[in-house]
Write an enzyme that holds these catalytic residues in place. Structure first.
Site, mmCIF file in Angstrom:
data_model
loop_
_atom_site.group_PDB
_atom_site.id
_atom_site.type_symbol
_atom_site.label_atom_id
_atom_site.label_comp_id
_atom_site.label_asym_id
_atom_site.label_seq_id
_atom_site.Cartn_x
_atom_site.Cartn_y
_atom_site.Cartn_z
ATOM 1 N N ASN A 112 0.863 -1.060 0.101
ATOM 2 C CA ASN A 112 -0.299 0.074 0.009
ATOM 3 C C ASN A 112 0.787 1.040 0.307
ATOM 4 O O ASN A 112 1.641 1.346 0.520
ATOM 5 C CB ASN A 112 -0.633 0.242 1.270
ATOM 6 N N HIS A 141 5.708 -0.856 -2.571
ATOM 7 C CA HIS A 141 5.451 -0.198 -4.121
ATOM 8 C C HIS A 141 5.587 2.019 -3.860
ATOM 9 O O HIS A 141 4.622 2.592 -4.678
ATOM 10 C CB HIS A 141 4.218 -0.707 -4.709
ATOM 11 N N CYS A 195 15.649 14.812 -13.375
ATOM 12 C CA CYS A 195 17.075 14.568 -12.213
ATOM 13 C C CYS A 195 16.633 13.916 -11.156
ATOM 14 O O CYS A 195 15.840 12.918 -11.440
ATOM 15 C CB CYS A 195 17.467 16.050 -12.231
#
Ligand code: BJW
Ligand code: ZN
Length: 237
Positions: A98, A115, A126
């Site tokens: 999550n 994630h 950059c």
């Protein structure tokens, strides 16, 4: 429920893997399923680097909408039970797919967010990394080079952060029990983490409102809502 509590009580090194289902009772929509996020939006149009390259405004609108939604949500008893288990040294590490930050808000500290984080940003050109403190308006720009910022989350086809994956694999090798909460276990590589524990002699306890591809490999499957199952399990420890 008793069988699950027995395995958890007997664990030498318990870790957990959570997915969107753990936050469902906090009113965070899941990805798949009847009221999931993917029902109204095609993930392939939104959660991929290609989508961002094609229509960054649309992708940011979707993330900004989710940021606003999650800002109104609070941790539920599933999050708080896991945080208490960490504080009581019952749980050693929490791996979550999550991006909602609710585990940390509930007090969990040893959290590996595989994630990413919905509020974190990174520059598309950059090395700049930043954080938003309120939902994005338009397309946020990099303060260093003025290129577009993107959400610092892991999209389909992208690799998971290498340092986080090193720590995940350390935890998987230490664990003798993994508690898997509220994930459809469809998205790799996270869906395979429990199997790593299983193949090294450990056990899988799964809790979900439905069966998943991991159910056949699980030692125990507890059917029910995370916010109800976890506090009940806690009472049995
Ligand atoms: C309750 C409940 C309640 C409800 N109580 N339970 C073919 C085979 C194998 C792999 C691949 C393949 N083709 C492509 C791949 C790789 C791909 C993948 O796995 N695809 C599959 C879908 C097939 N994976 C990747 O691309 C990953 N990277 C990678 O593999 O890198 C190497 C590589 C590079 C280049 C090419 C190929 C490989 C990256 C995956 C990134 C996933 N990102 C997302 C978005 C994050 C950002 C964001 O939030 O916007 O992560 S997708 C989305 O799915 C999100 C979630 O974390 C993830 C998992 O979803 P989750 O948590 O399981 O939620 P749901 O909704 O699916 O399930 C909810 C569950 O809760 C259900 O089971 C309910 O029953 C339950 N539930 N209420 C308890 N109250
Ligand atoms: Zn930049």
């Amino acid at each position: 429920m008793k069988a699950a509590a027995k395995i958890i009580s007997g664990a030498e090194y318990l870790i957990a893997l959570t997915g969107a289902g753990v936050s469902r009772e906090s009113n965070v929509p899941t990805f798949r399923g009847v009221d999931g996020l993917w029902r109204n939006y095609d993930p392939m149009q939104l959660a991929t680097p290609h989508a961002f390259a094609r229509d960054p405004k649309l992708v940011w609108e979707w993330y900004s909408w989710r940021q606003a939604l999650i800002a109104e949500c609070d941790p539920n008893p599933a999050h708080t039970t896991l945080a208490e288990w960490e504080a009581n040294a019952i749980l050693r590490c929490l791996i979550t797919q999550n991006v909602d930050g609710l585990h940390r808000r509930a007090g969990s500290e040893k959290v590996l967010e595989v994630h990413g984080d919905l509020w974190a940003t990174k520059c598309s050109s950059c090395g700049y990394r930043g954080r938003l403190d309120s939902p994005a308006v338009g397309i946020p720009l990099c303060p260093e080079c003025n290129s577009m910022l993107r959400p610092n989350v892991v999209w389909f086809g992208e690799s998971l952060n290498r340092d986080i994956m090193t720590r995940v694999h350390e935890e998987l090798s230490l664990a003798d029990v993994i508690l898997v909460v509220g994930t459809s276990a469809l998205v790799q590589p996270a869906a395979s983490f429990p199997l790593v524990v299983k193949y090294t002699g450990g056990k899988i306890v799964e809790t979900n409102i439905e069966h998943t591809p991991l159910t056949p490999a699980s030692d125990v499957h507890v059917s029910g809502k995370a916010g109800e199952v976890l506090p009940l399990l806690d009472q049995l420890l």
